[in-house]
Design an enzyme around this catalytic site. Structure first.
Site, PDB file in Angstrom:
ATOM      1  CB  SER A  11       4.892  24.664  12.762  1.00  0.00           C
ATOM      2  OG  SER A  11       4.242  24.373  11.547  1.00  0.00           O
ATOM      3  N   GLY A  39       2.109  26.954  14.515  1.00  0.00           N
ATOM      4  CA  GLY A  39       1.349  26.417  13.387  1.00  0.00           C
ATOM      5  C   GLY A  39      -0.082  26.899  13.559  1.00  0.00           C
ATOM      6  CE  LYS A  40      -0.951  31.615   9.230  1.00  0.00           C
ATOM      7  NZ  LYS A  40      -0.615  32.642  10.236  1.00  0.00           N
ATOM      8  N   GLY A  41      -2.967  25.844  12.634  1.00  0.00           N
ATOM      9  CA  GLY A  41      -3.962  24.852  13.049  1.00  0.00           C
ATOM     10  C   GLY A  41      -3.825  24.527  14.521  1.00  0.00           C
ATOM     11  CG  ASN A  43      -0.689  28.811  16.976  1.00  0.00           C
ATOM     12  OD1 ASN A  43      -0.001  28.114  17.711  1.00  0.00           O
ATOM     13  ND2 ASN A  43      -0.164  29.701  16.142  1.00  0.00           N
ATOM     14  CB  THR A 210      -9.411  40.099  11.462  1.00  0.00           C
ATOM     15  OG1 THR A 210      -8.438  39.653  10.518  1.00  0.00           O
ATOM     16  CG2 THR A 210     -10.321  38.942  11.815  1.00  0.00           C
ATOM     17  N   GLY A 215     -10.519  45.908  15.481  1.00  0.00           N
ATOM     18  CA  GLY A 215     -11.709  45.063  15.553  1.00  0.00           C
ATOM     19  C   GLY A 215     -11.939  44.271  14.278  1.00  0.00           C
ATOM     20  CB  THR A 238       3.272  35.526  16.885  1.00  0.00           C
ATOM     21  OG1 THR A 238       4.316  36.428  16.537  1.00  0.00           O
ATOM     22  CG2 THR A 238       3.355  34.271  16.038  1.00  0.00           C
ATOM     23  CG  ASP A 242      -3.447  31.270  14.570  1.00  0.00           C
ATOM     24  OD1 ASP A 242      -3.983  31.272  13.440  1.00  0.00           O
ATOM     25  OD2 ASP A 242      -2.213  31.224  14.730  1.00  0.00           O
TER      26      ASP A 242
HETATM   27  O1  RIB Z   1      -0.539  32.474  13.032  1.00  0.00           O
HETATM   28  C1  RIB Z   1       0.686  32.379  13.691  1.00  0.00           C
HETATM   29  C2  RIB Z   1       1.424  31.162  13.249  1.00  0.00           C
HETATM   30  O2  RIB Z   1       1.766  31.299  11.889  1.00  0.00           O
HETATM   31  C3  RIB Z   1       2.720  30.932  13.963  1.00  0.00           C
HETATM   32  O3  RIB Z   1       2.562  30.202  15.149  1.00  0.00           O
HETATM   33  C4  RIB Z   1       3.563  30.215  12.929  1.00  0.00           C
HETATM   34  O4  RIB Z   1       3.666  28.845  13.176  1.00  0.00           O
HETATM   35  C5  RIB Z   1       2.871  30.492  11.602  1.00  0.00           C
HETATM   36  O5  RIB Z   1       2.409  29.359  11.035  1.00  0.00           O
END
Ligand code: RIB
Length: 293
Positions: A11, A39-41, A43, A210, A215, A238, A242
């Protein structure tokens, strides 16, 4: 070199930085708008590649300018995008992030990420079956995640499920995953009838809960173990989760012990929160190794 396949979302993050998060019906003046890859994937794919893994991303973007930006970003980060499909009649996924009062709030509009179908996964079957570890999150359709779980389990490929954001995770995926990495809220959503300790005890060396800078917890077959995190000055959390997931996957694929892998992941996550943007602070391998001394 660890071979990692990430099946997931890509994303564009539209991040607004403000002093205050608006209440319902309220308008506040912000300071800055930032557009960046997220986007989590995506990232997790970028984080694993920066840590030295050979990474293939399986997902979808739309035929629009955000989609092109995501492709360019993957190329700059050496992520293999042979299985990134460009799809028509939709828009590239976006995440609308407010960064205020020391934390973020996020609304995700999945767009093209909803096109990550079983067929898209099948197209990448050879890569998936040759991976040391496959990673998936919950910003793509749940039936595709279930399909990936069956595929990995039936071929004894380790699947790491990051059950974020909270969705009705199919029970088959929970059973088929080798590793599950929720935070505490996500853990109670996927194990609603169990206390945190019971969930950990029932899933030794599989469930990792997590806890941000505190930790992470897991069960080693004897007892619950805490692997302490690192206290750093956070600018933007943010993408920290990931980064944790990617670093853990890289370390496990390289046959580090469970506890060492979590320590490596904690270190990578601590470095990631020191810069703005989900991918802005994701560290290189050298940075993590220097941080760990
Ligand atoms: O985990 C962070 C992500 O979650 C952000 O980059 C955003 O795109 C959301 O999907």
């Amino acid at each position: 070199m660890a071979k990692i396949v990430v099946v997931g979302s890509a994303s564009i993050d539209l991040t607004v930085i403000a002093d205050k998060r608006p209440n319902a019906g309220e308008t506040v003046i912000g300071q800055q708008l930032m557009l960046s890859s997220g986007g989590k994937g995506a990232n997790q794919a970028v984080a694993a590649a920066r840590l030295g893994a050979d990474v293939t991303f399986v997902g979808c973007v739309a035929n629009d300018s955000y989609g092109n930006d995501i492709i360019e970003n993957f190329k700059q980060n050496n992520v293999n995008i042979e299985h990134l499909a460009k799809v028509e009649n939709t828009t590239t996924g976006t995440a609308h992030i407010i960064l205020a009062e020391g934390d973020n709030s996020i609304v995700v509009v999945p767009g093209a990420n909803l096109n990550v179908s079983c067929q898209i996964i099948d197209n990448a079957r050879d890569e998936i079956l040759n991976a040391d570890i496959v990673m998936v999150q919950q910003e793509i359709p749940l039936d595709s995640i279930a399909y990936l779980g069956e595929l990995c389990h039936s071929h004894q490929i380790q699947l790491l499920l990051n059950p974020a954001p909270i969705q009705a995770t199919p029970s088959s995926v929970i059973a088929n995953a080798a590793f599950i990495t929720p935070n505490e809220h996500e853990a109670s959503a996927i194990f609603p009838t169990m206390s945190l300790n019971q969930a950990l005890q029932n899933n030794p060396h599989k469930l990792i809960v997590t806890q941000g800078s505190a930790g992470a917890l897991y069960h080693d077959g004897q007892e619950v173990v805490t692997v302490d995190g690192f206290k750093v000055q956070a600018v933007d959390t943010t993408g920290a989760g990931d980064t944790f997931n990617a670093a853990f996957a890289v370390a496990i694929a390289e046959k580090k012990s469970f506890a060492e892998s979590i320590k490596f992941a904690n270190a990578a996550a601590a470095l990631s929160v020191q810069k703005l943007g989900a991918q802005g602070g994701m560290p290189s391998r050298t940075e993590v190794e220097e941080f760990l001394g």
